[in-house]
Design an enzyme around this catalytic site. Sequence first.
Site, PDB file in Angstrom:
ATOM      1  N   GLY A 189     -18.718  21.047   2.833  1.00  9.92           N
ATOM      2  CA  GLY A 189     -19.945  21.065   2.032  1.00  9.92           C
ATOM      3  C   GLY A 189     -21.121  20.523   2.825  1.00  9.92           C
ATOM      4  O   GLY A 189     -21.026  20.283   4.037  1.00  9.92           O
ATOM      5  N   ASN A 194     -11.823  23.336  -0.811  1.00 10.31           N
ATOM      6  CA  ASN A 194     -11.388  24.552  -1.522  1.00 10.31           C
ATOM      7  C   ASN A 194     -12.470  25.634  -1.469  1.00 10.31           C
ATOM      8  O   ASN A 194     -12.339  26.674  -2.092  1.00 10.31           O
ATOM      9  CB  ASN A 194     -11.007  24.244  -2.981  1.00 10.31           C
ATOM     10  CG  ASN A 194     -12.219  23.922  -3.841  1.00 10.31           C
ATOM     11  OD1 ASN A 194     -13.316  23.719  -3.319  1.00 10.31           O
ATOM     12  ND2 ASN A 194     -12.026  23.875  -5.146  1.00 10.31           N
ATOM     13  N   THR A 224     -18.121  25.211  -3.286  1.00 12.46           N
ATOM     14  CA  THR A 224     -19.536  25.249  -2.871  1.00 12.46           C
ATOM     15  C   THR A 224     -19.672  25.113  -1.362  1.00 12.46           C
ATOM     16  O   THR A 224     -20.741  25.382  -0.816  1.00 12.46           O
ATOM     17  CB  THR A 224     -20.352  24.123  -3.545  1.00 12.46           C
ATOM     18  OG1 THR A 224     -19.654  22.883  -3.339  1.00 12.46           O
ATOM     19  CG2 THR A 224     -20.530  24.373  -5.020  1.00 12.46           C
ATOM     20  N   TYR A 257     -19.797  15.635 -14.868  1.00 11.98           N
ATOM     21  CA  TYR A 257     -20.035  15.054 -13.541  1.00 11.98           C
ATOM     22  C   TYR A 257     -20.148  13.531 -13.648  1.00 11.98           C
ATOM     23  O   TYR A 257     -19.433  12.799 -12.962  1.00 11.98           O
ATOM     24  CB  TYR A 257     -21.316  15.661 -12.971  1.00 11.98           C
ATOM     25  CG  TYR A 257     -21.665  15.224 -11.571  1.00 11.98           C
ATOM     26  CD1 TYR A 257     -20.930  15.659 -10.467  1.00 11.98           C
ATOM     27  CD2 TYR A 257     -22.767  14.388 -11.325  1.00 11.98           C
ATOM     28  CE1 TYR A 257     -21.267  15.276  -9.168  1.00 11.98           C
ATOM     29  CE2 TYR A 257     -23.113  14.008 -10.030  1.00 11.98           C
ATOM     30  CZ  TYR A 257     -22.366  14.454  -8.960  1.00 11.98           C
ATOM     31  OH  TYR A 257     -22.705  14.080  -7.676  1.00 11.98           O
ATOM     32  N   ARG A 306     -30.479  22.661  -6.474  1.00  7.55           N
ATOM     33  CA  ARG A 306     -31.094  21.328  -6.452  1.00  7.55           C
ATOM     34  C   ARG A 306     -32.557  21.471  -6.060  1.00  7.55           C
ATOM     35  O   ARG A 306     -32.980  22.463  -5.474  1.00  7.55           O
ATOM     36  CB  ARG A 306     -30.338  20.403  -5.505  1.00  7.55           C
ATOM     37  CG  ARG A 306     -29.047  19.936  -6.151  1.00  7.55           C
ATOM     38  CD  ARG A 306     -28.276  18.979  -5.290  1.00  7.55           C
ATOM     39  NE  ARG A 306     -27.389  19.659  -4.361  1.00  7.55           N
ATOM     40  CZ  ARG A 306     -26.486  19.047  -3.609  1.00  7.55           C
ATOM     41  NH1 ARG A 306     -26.347  17.738  -3.681  1.00  7.55           N
ATOM     42  NH2 ARG A 306     -25.717  19.728  -2.783  1.00  7.55           N
TER      43      ARG A 306
HETATM   44  P1  NAD Z   1     -21.499  20.130  -1.843  1.00  8.89           P
HETATM   45  O1  NAD Z   1     -21.315  20.891  -3.104  1.00  8.89           O
HETATM   46  O2  NAD Z   1     -22.203  20.760  -0.716  1.00  8.89           O
HETATM   47  O3  NAD Z   1     -20.098  19.606  -1.296  1.00  8.89           O
HETATM   48  C1  NAD Z   1     -18.961  19.401  -2.095  1.00  8.89           C
HETATM   49  C2  NAD Z   1     -17.768  19.957  -1.349  1.00  8.89           C
HETATM   50  O4  NAD Z   1     -16.586  19.708  -2.110  1.00  8.89           O
HETATM   51  C3  NAD Z   1     -17.849  21.467  -1.152  1.00  8.89           C
HETATM   52  O5  NAD Z   1     -17.513  21.794   0.174  1.00  8.89           O
HETATM   53  C4  NAD Z   1     -16.831  22.015  -2.147  1.00  8.89           C
HETATM   54  O6  NAD Z   1     -16.321  23.270  -1.782  1.00  8.89           O
HETATM   55  C5  NAD Z   1     -15.804  20.897  -2.142  1.00  8.89           C
HETATM   56  N1  NAD Z   1     -14.981  20.859  -3.355  1.00  8.89           N
HETATM   57  C6  NAD Z   1     -15.397  20.918  -4.644  1.00  8.89           C
HETATM   58  N2  NAD Z   1     -14.347  20.845  -5.482  1.00  8.89           N
HETATM   59  C7  NAD Z   1     -13.237  20.720  -4.694  1.00  8.89           C
HETATM   60  C8  NAD Z   1     -11.848  20.601  -4.958  1.00  8.89           C
HETATM   61  N3  NAD Z   1     -11.384  20.612  -6.211  1.00  8.89           N
HETATM   62  N4  NAD Z   1     -10.992  20.510  -3.912  1.00  8.89           N
HETATM   63  C9  NAD Z   1     -11.454  20.524  -2.636  1.00  8.89           C
HETATM   64  N5  NAD Z   1     -12.760  20.642  -2.329  1.00  8.89           N
HETATM   65  C10 NAD Z   1     -13.636  20.726  -3.338  1.00  8.89           C
HETATM   66  O7  NAD Z   1     -22.227  18.756  -2.265  1.00  8.89           O
HETATM   67  P2  NAD Z   1     -22.717  17.526  -1.372  1.00  8.89           P
HETATM   68  O8  NAD Z   1     -24.133  17.303  -1.671  1.00  8.89           O
HETATM   69  O9  NAD Z   1     -22.265  17.672   0.022  1.00  8.89           O
HETATM   70  O10 NAD Z   1     -21.898  16.334  -2.072  1.00  8.89           O
HETATM   71  C11 NAD Z   1     -20.755  15.752  -1.476  1.00  8.89           C
HETATM   72  C12 NAD Z   1     -20.290  14.571  -2.320  1.00  8.89           C
HETATM   73  O11 NAD Z   1     -21.324  13.592  -2.395  1.00  8.89           O
HETATM   74  C13 NAD Z   1     -19.950  14.958  -3.765  1.00  8.89           C
HETATM   75  O12 NAD Z   1     -18.834  14.205  -4.167  1.00  8.89           O
HETATM   76  C14 NAD Z   1     -21.169  14.510  -4.540  1.00  8.89           C
HETATM   77  O13 NAD Z   1     -20.845  14.169  -5.866  1.00  8.89           O
HETATM   78  C15 NAD Z   1     -21.616  13.296  -3.746  1.00  8.89           C
HETATM   79  N6  NAD Z   1     -23.071  13.064  -3.932  1.00  8.89           N
HETATM   80  C16 NAD Z   1     -23.999  13.852  -3.312  1.00  8.89           C
HETATM   81  C17 NAD Z   1     -25.344  13.633  -3.536  1.00  8.89           C
HETATM   82  C18 NAD Z   1     -26.410  14.451  -2.857  1.00  8.89           C
HETATM   83  O14 NAD Z   1     -27.571  14.231  -3.174  1.00  8.89           O
HETATM   84  N7  NAD Z   1     -26.127  15.329  -1.946  1.00  8.89           N
HETATM   85  C19 NAD Z   1     -25.746  12.612  -4.411  1.00  8.89           C
HETATM   86  C20 NAD Z   1     -24.768  11.859  -5.049  1.00  8.89           C
HETATM   87  C21 NAD Z   1     -23.430  12.079  -4.791  1.00  8.89           C
HETATM   88  N1  UDP Z   2     -35.996  20.281 -10.761  1.00  2.31           N
HETATM   89  C1  UDP Z   2     -37.157  21.011 -10.840  1.00  2.31           C
HETATM   90  N2  UDP Z   2     -37.159  22.314 -10.390  1.00  2.31           N
HETATM   91  C2  UDP Z   2     -36.064  22.876  -9.836  1.00  2.31           C
HETATM   92  C3  UDP Z   2     -34.862  22.123  -9.726  1.00  2.31           C
HETATM   93  C4  UDP Z   2     -34.874  20.821 -10.215  1.00  2.31           C
HETATM   94  O1  UDP Z   2     -38.202  20.541 -11.321  1.00  2.31           O
HETATM   95  O2  UDP Z   2     -36.147  24.059  -9.435  1.00  2.31           O
HETATM   96  C5  UDP Z   2     -36.005  18.884 -11.220  1.00  2.31           C
HETATM   97  C6  UDP Z   2     -34.851  18.498 -12.140  1.00  2.31           C
HETATM   98  O3  UDP Z   2     -35.183  18.780 -13.481  1.00  2.31           O
HETATM   99  C7  UDP Z   2     -34.734  17.013 -11.875  1.00  2.31           C
HETATM  100  C8  UDP Z   2     -35.137  16.882 -10.411  1.00  2.31           C
HETATM  101  O4  UDP Z   2     -35.833  18.070 -10.077  1.00  2.31           O
HETATM  102  O5  UDP Z   2     -35.648  16.294 -12.667  1.00  2.31           O
HETATM  103  C9  UDP Z   2     -33.952  16.720  -9.464  1.00  2.31           C
HETATM  104  O6  UDP Z   2     -33.031  17.757  -9.748  1.00  2.31           O
HETATM  105  P1  UDP Z   2     -31.711  17.993  -8.875  1.00  2.31           P
HETATM  106  O7  UDP Z   2     -30.920  19.027  -9.586  1.00  2.31           O
HETATM  107  O8  UDP Z   2     -32.073  18.218  -7.464  1.00  2.31           O
HETATM  108  O9  UDP Z   2     -30.952  16.591  -8.892  1.00  2.31           O
HETATM  109  P2  UDP Z   2     -30.530  15.553 -10.037  1.00  2.31           P
HETATM  110  O10 UDP Z   2     -31.204  15.893 -11.330  1.00  2.31           O
HETATM  111  O11 UDP Z   2     -29.063  15.661 -10.106  1.00  2.31           O
HETATM  112  O12 UDP Z   2     -31.031  14.267  -9.509  1.00  2.31           O
END
Ligand code: NAD
Ligand code: UDP
Length: 312
Positions: free
Chosen positions: A11, A33, A36, A144, A185
């Site tokens: 990911g 898997n 995403t 989530y 996002r």
């Molecule tokens: P992402 O969706 O790019 O990565 C998630 C990865 O997990 C993907 O590669 C997906 O294929 C894999 N995955 C999902 N379900 C699975 C399963 N059942 N088995 C095996 N693999 C699985 O998202 P990301 O932004 O890289 O997030 C990574 C982690 O960090 C997540 O746990 C997310 O909740 C956490 N996180 C991210 C953010 C952010 O802003 N990016 C913020 C808070 C928490």
């Molecule tokens: N948001 C937005 N336009 C978009 C996508 C998201 O205004 O096209 C807003 C959304 O409503 C939220 C903020 O941006 O208030 C961050 O959204 P995101 O999904 O990135 O992350 P999260 O809400 O999980 O922090």
Amino acid sequence: MKRILVTGGSGFLGSHLCERLLNEKNDVICLDNFFTGRRQNVAHLLSNPNFELLRHDVIEPILLEVDEIYNLACPASPIHYQFNPVKTIKTSVMGGINMLGLAKRLRAKILQASTSEVYGDPSIHPQTEDYWGNVNPIGIRSCYDEGKRCAETLFFDYYRQHNLDIKVVRIFNTYGPRMRHDDGRVVSNFIFQALSNQDITIYGTGEQTRSFCYVDDLIDGLIGFMNTEKGFTGPMNLGNPQEFTMLELAEKVLKITKSKSKLIFEPLPADDPKQRRPDITKAKQKLNWEPKVTLEEGLIKTIEYFKKSLSQ
Ligand code: NAD
Ligand code: UDP
């Protein structure tokens, strides 16, 4: 040489983490898997003899031999985690149990990628780790938020009951290259819309806030936290405390891309948090960590990546 398992390794965050761990001369097993995640995120690592890519779902148990586990598997974008909410909870809870079971058998260190979403729509600002949150247990974000909260509970129960070496990190909004353009996002949406001359979709009034951390900073923090001593469990916030409204973010993206896209206003999704900013005192004191990349600098790098990948 340490052998390290990264679940969700193909990911957005996982691929950067795998790359950094390999650069630091570790053996890395990337498990995904591909819900995403994408193979192309780690394609450049496949020829490295210290890298292994496994297609596997964390809701099924697995037997491996590793020293450390970073548990990142879980879709992170609202559109993706709401696509199959039951699967999202299973991923956090059953995936968490499977990875904790693996760590217990191996006496391996294990880090859980938790989230600022455990604070829900927070009533204290900025958010400190001792705040218990304001989460709707039955809403569309709950699969989530509550899945991640339950995973935190599991991690702390394995720590208390089995003396596991756990690390729980609460990640705040992170962005950068390798985000999907269809990820939903806000950062990827705005950049994609600006570069393709589509309207910029502001949900609600756009006055809600988020604090955006560039991926390289976040990866420094994750690895720094994993390397702390046993018993330093967290939970620990990692994120950039600079806070912006979505309108300010849109303005910055439009300025850097020199796009003529117009803002359009769409309904605010249910339970969308109004404000979010990490208190990172703990990370500063304990890890000597704080983000270095400003939003402007990070956006420039991310926009470069999107330009390149959209032209391919
Ligand atoms: P992402 O969706 O790019 O990565 C998630 C990865 O997990 C993907 O590669 C997906 O294929 C894999 N995955 C999902 N379900 C699975 C399963 N059942 N088995 C095996 N693999 C699985 O998202 P990301 O932004 O890289 O997030 C990574 C982690 O960090 C997540 O746990 C997310 O909740 C956490 N996180 C991210 C953010 C952010 O802003 N990016 C913020 C808070 C928490
Ligand atoms: N948001 C937005 N336009 C978009 C996508 C998201 O205004 O096209 C807003 C959304 O409503 C939220 C903020 O941006 O208030 C961050 O959204 P995101 O999904 O990135 O992350 P999260 O809400 O999980 O922090």
